[in-house]
Motif scaffolding. Structure first.
Motif, PDB file in Angstrom:
ATOM      1  N   ASP A   1      50.702  34.039  44.098  1.00  0.00           N
ATOM      2  CA  ASP A   1      50.135  33.076  43.157  1.00  0.00           C
ATOM      3  C   ASP A   1      49.279  33.777  42.111  1.00  0.00           C
ATOM      4  OD1 ASP A   1      51.327  30.930  44.407  1.00  0.00           O
ATOM      5  OD2 ASP A   1      49.589  30.484  45.683  1.00  0.00           O
ATOM      6  N   PRO A   2      49.088  33.140  40.951  1.00  0.00           N
ATOM      7  CA  PRO A   2      48.283  33.763  39.892  1.00  0.00           C
ATOM      8  C   PRO A   2      46.788  33.616  40.137  1.00  0.00           C
ATOM      9  CG  PRO A   2      49.036  31.604  39.184  1.00  0.00           C
ATOM     10  CD  PRO A   2      49.686  31.862  40.526  1.00  0.00           C
ATOM     11  N   PHE A   3      46.030  34.524  39.533  1.00  0.00           N
ATOM     12  CA  PHE A   3      44.580  34.377  39.495  1.00  0.00           C
ATOM     13  C   PHE A   3      44.222  33.327  38.449  1.00  0.00           C
ATOM     14  CE2 PHE A   3      44.924  38.722  41.211  1.00  0.00           C
ATOM     15  CZ  PHE A   3      44.045  38.627  42.280  1.00  0.00           C
ATOM     16  N   PRO A   4      43.026  32.746  38.513  1.00  0.00           N
ATOM     17  CA  PRO A   4      42.624  31.796  37.476  1.00  0.00           C
ATOM     18  C   PRO A   4      42.656  32.444  36.092  1.00  0.00           C
ATOM     19  CG  PRO A   4      41.118  31.717  39.339  1.00  0.00           C
ATOM     20  CD  PRO A   4      41.999  32.905  39.559  1.00  0.00           C
ATOM     21  N   ALA A   5      43.062  31.685  35.097  1.00  0.00           N
ATOM     22  CA  ALA A   5      43.143  32.207  33.731  1.00  0.00           C
ATOM     23  C   ALA A   5      41.748  32.376  33.136  1.00  0.00           C
ATOM     24  CB  ALA A   5      43.963  31.262  32.867  1.00  0.00           C
ATOM     25  N   VAL A   6      41.567  33.432  32.391  1.00  0.00           N
ATOM     26  CA  VAL A   6      40.274  33.681  31.751  1.00  0.00           C
ATOM     27  C   VAL A   6      39.907  32.522  30.827  1.00  0.00           C
ATOM     28  CG1 VAL A   6      39.022  35.203  30.179  1.00  0.00           C
ATOM     29  CG2 VAL A   6      40.542  36.175  31.920  1.00  0.00           C
ATOM     30  N   ALA A   7      40.888  31.935  30.183  1.00  0.00           N
ATOM     31  CA  ALA A   7      40.637  30.826  29.261  1.00  0.00           C
ATOM     32  C   ALA A   7      40.044  29.618  29.968  1.00  0.00           C
ATOM     33  CB  ALA A   7      41.932  30.427  28.562  1.00  0.00           C
ATOM     34  N   ASP A   8      40.251  29.520  31.271  1.00  0.00           N
ATOM     35  CA  ASP A   8      39.744  28.381  32.036  1.00  0.00           C
ATOM     36  C   ASP A   8      38.455  28.697  32.779  1.00  0.00           C
ATOM     37  OD1 ASP A   8      41.981  26.941  31.241  1.00  0.00           O
ATOM     38  OD2 ASP A   8      43.148  27.538  33.012  1.00  0.00           O
ATOM     39  N   LEU A   9      37.831  29.813  32.425  1.00  0.00           N
ATOM     40  CA  LEU A   9      36.688  30.300  33.195  1.00  0.00           C
ATOM     41  C   LEU A   9      35.563  29.279  33.265  1.00  0.00           C
ATOM     42  CD1 LEU A   9      35.541  32.721  34.737  1.00  0.00           C
ATOM     43  CD2 LEU A   9      34.570  33.541  32.582  1.00  0.00           C
ATOM     44  N   LEU A  10      35.304  28.549  32.183  1.00  0.00           N
ATOM     45  CA  LEU A  10      34.192  27.604  32.153  1.00  0.00           C
ATOM     46  C   LEU A  10      34.615  26.180  32.479  1.00  0.00           C
ATOM     47  CD1 LEU A  10      32.255  28.907  29.003  1.00  0.00           C
ATOM     48  CD2 LEU A  10      31.867  29.435  31.419  1.00  0.00           C
ATOM     49  N   GLN A  11      35.866  25.989  32.820  1.00  0.00           N
ATOM     50  CA  GLN A  11      36.331  24.644  33.151  1.00  0.00           C
ATOM     51  C   GLN A  11      35.600  24.124  34.380  1.00  0.00           C
ATOM     52  OE1 GLN A  11      40.423  24.106  34.664  1.00  0.00           O
ATOM     53  NE2 GLN A  11      40.710  22.627  32.989  1.00  0.00           N
ATOM     54  N   GLY A  12      35.049  22.935  34.252  1.00  0.00           N
ATOM     55  CA  GLY A  12      34.309  22.358  35.365  1.00  0.00           C
ATOM     56  C   GLY A  12      32.844  22.716  35.384  1.00  0.00           C
ATOM     57  N   ALA A  13      32.402  23.633  34.499  1.00  0.00           N
ATOM     58  CA  ALA A  13      30.993  23.994  34.438  1.00  0.00           C
ATOM     59  C   ALA A  13      30.236  22.965  33.611  1.00  0.00           C
ATOM     60  CB  ALA A  13      30.840  25.388  33.822  1.00  0.00           C
ATOM     61  N   TYR A  14      28.997  22.741  33.974  1.00  0.00           N
ATOM     62  CA  TYR A  14      28.177  21.770  33.247  1.00  0.00           C
ATOM     63  C   TYR A  14      27.532  22.439  32.026  1.00  0.00           C
ATOM     64  CZ  TYR A  14      28.623  18.676  37.259  1.00  0.00           C
ATOM     65  OH  TYR A  14      29.114  17.867  38.251  1.00  0.00           O
ATOM     66  N   GLU A  15      27.389  21.669  30.954  1.00  0.00           N
ATOM     67  CA  GLU A  15      26.715  22.144  29.763  1.00  0.00           C
ATOM     68  C   GLU A  15      25.379  21.416  29.622  1.00  0.00           C
ATOM     69  OE1 GLU A  15      28.934  22.171  26.150  1.00  0.00           O
ATOM     70  OE2 GLU A  15      30.822  22.581  27.148  1.00  0.00           O
ATOM     71  N   SER A  16      24.367  22.124  29.160  1.00  0.00           N
ATOM     72  CA  SER A  16      23.051  21.503  28.986  1.00  0.00           C
ATOM     73  C   SER A  16      22.980  20.839  27.617  1.00  0.00           C
ATOM     74  CB  SER A  16      21.955  22.563  29.093  1.00  0.00           C
ATOM     75  OG  SER A  16      22.144  23.587  28.144  1.00  0.00           O
TER      76      SER A  16
END
Length: 321
Positions: free
Chosen positions: A306-321
Motif C-alpha cells: 500500500d502507498p504512504f500518505p501523500a505529502v499533499a494531504d499532510l494537513l488534512q484533518g488538522a485544525y486551524e486556529s
C-alpha cells in the motif's frame, strides 16, 4: 461454535497477531511507531468486549491492539496503520497508539495517560442525556489511576449516573514502577472506585470466563440506568512496556516473576477449562494458530504494497486556529 470456544478463539487470534507483529517489529525495523503489545493480557479485552452490543462504544489507552480487535476492528487496517500506510485505520498518521474503528464501536485509543477515560465519560453522559440504551467502556492501566483525570472522571460519571464501564487492566507496573511503590500499602484500586459510590469489583483478569460474566453483568447494570461500574482485572504483560522485547533483565522484575504469570496464561487456562467437554480443543487451538498467523502475514504483505500518505494531504484533518 459455543460461546466459550468463541472467547478462546478470539484470544488466540489476538495472541497470534501480536506475536507475529512483535517479531517483525524487532527484526525488520519498518514499523516506525511506539508499539505496546498486550501479549498475556488477552482475557481482559476479549471478555469485556464480548459483553458489549453493537451500539456500545469502547475507548482505551496506548495498549490498544487487544480492545481494537476484540471490538471488531479490521486487522488489515490496523497492520497498515502500524506500517504508516494511507490505508491504515487512522490514515497512516496515528500509529499503534491511535487506532480507531468507529464503524464497529471502537472509537479510539490515545497515548496520553488517562485521557480516554474522560472521553468515555463524555460519551456515556451523552447517552444518559439522550436516554439511549448504550454503554461506553474505557480500558486503562493501573498507572492511569494515579492521574487526576481518573478521579475527576469517576466522580462526574457517578454524579451523573452515566452508563460507563471502567476497566482497569492492572498489570502491576507503570512502565517499570511496581504498584506497591506507588500506592499506599493496604489499599486497592477497586475500593477507591467504590468510594465514588459505584458498583466495583476485583477479579482474575486472566480468567476470560469470569471477566466475561462480570462484564456482562456490569454492562447490563449500566444499560438499565444504575450508573457506572468498575472492574479491576489483575493481569500481567509478558513483553516490555513499549516494544517487542523481553525485559526481565532490566532490574525491575525477575524472570521467575514472569514465568509464574506465564503459567497463568489466559489461553492455556481457558483451553484447560474447555478440555473436559471438548477433548479436541488443543487440536482446534493449533489449527487456529496456523490460520491466524497466516491472516496477519497476509495483512502485512498487503500493507507493504500500500502507498504512504501523500505529502499533499499532510494537513488534512488538522485544525486551524
Amino acid at each position: 461454535m459455543e460461546s466459550g470456544e468463541r472467547l478462546l478463539r478470539e484470544m488466540v487470534r489476538i495472541r497470534c497477531v501480536e506475536e507475529v507483529l512483535a517479531d517483525l517489529y524487532r527484526d525488520e525495523q519498518e514499523m516506525r511507531t511506539p508499539t505496546h503489545f498486550s501479549i498475556g493480557q488477552e482475557a481482559a479485552p476479549v471478555g469485556v468486549c464480548a459483553a458489549t452490543g453493537p451500539d456500545d462504544v469502547v475507548y482505551c489507552g496506548h495498549r490498544s491492539h487487544g480492545p481494537y480487535l476484540a471490538k471488531g476492528g479490521d486487522l488489515r487496517a490496523m497492520v497498515a496503520e502500524l506500517y504508516g500506510r494511507a490505508t491504515g485505520c487512522a490514515g497512516g498518521r496515528g500509529g499503534s497508539v491511535h487506532l480507531t474503528s468507529p464503524a464497529t464501536g471502537f472509537i479510539g485509543a490515545t497515548a496520553i495517560l488517562a485521557e480516554s477515560i474522560s472521553l468515555a465519560v463524555g460519551a456515556g453522559w451523552a447517552f444518559a442525556l439522550e436516554g439511549a440504551p448504550r454503554v461506553a467502556v474505557t480500558f486503562f492501566g493501573d498507572g492511569a489511576t494515579e492521574e487526576g483525570a481518573f478521579h475527576e472522571a469517576l466522580n462526574f460519571a457517578a454524579t451523573q449516573r452515566a452508563p460507563v464501564l471502567f476497566v482497569c487492566e492492572n498489570n502491576g507496573y507503570s512502565i517499570s514502577s511496581p504498584l506497591r511503590a506507588r500506592q499506599p500499602y493496604g489499599t486497592t484500586i477497586w475500593e477507591r472506585a467504590r468510594g465514588y459510590g459505584m458498583a466495583s469489583r476485583q477479579l482474575d483478569g486472566n480468567d476470560v470466563f469470569a471477566v466475561h460474566a462480570a462484564a456482562r453483568e456490569a454492562v447490563e447494570r449500566c444499560r438499565d440506568g444504575a450508573g457506572p461500574c468498575f472492574l479491576e482485572l489483575q493481569t500481567y504483560r509478558w513483553r516490555e512496556h513499549v516494544g517487542p522485547n523481553w525485559d526481565y533483565d532490566e532490574g525491575y522484575r525477575t524472570k521467575a516473576e514472569l514465568d509464574s504469570w506465564m503459567e497463568r496464561c489466559p489461553i492455556k487456562a481457558a483451553a484447560a477449562r474447555l478440555g473436559a467437554a471438548h477433548p479436541g480443543i488443543d487440536e482446534e487451538v493449533a489449527g487456529w494458530r496456523r490460520e491466524f498467523r497466516q491472516e496477519v502475514l497476509d495483512a502485512v504483505a498487503a500493507a507493504k504494497a500500500d502507498p504512504f500518505p501523500a505529502v499533499a494531504d499532510l494537513l488534512q484533518g488538522a485544525y486551524e486556529s
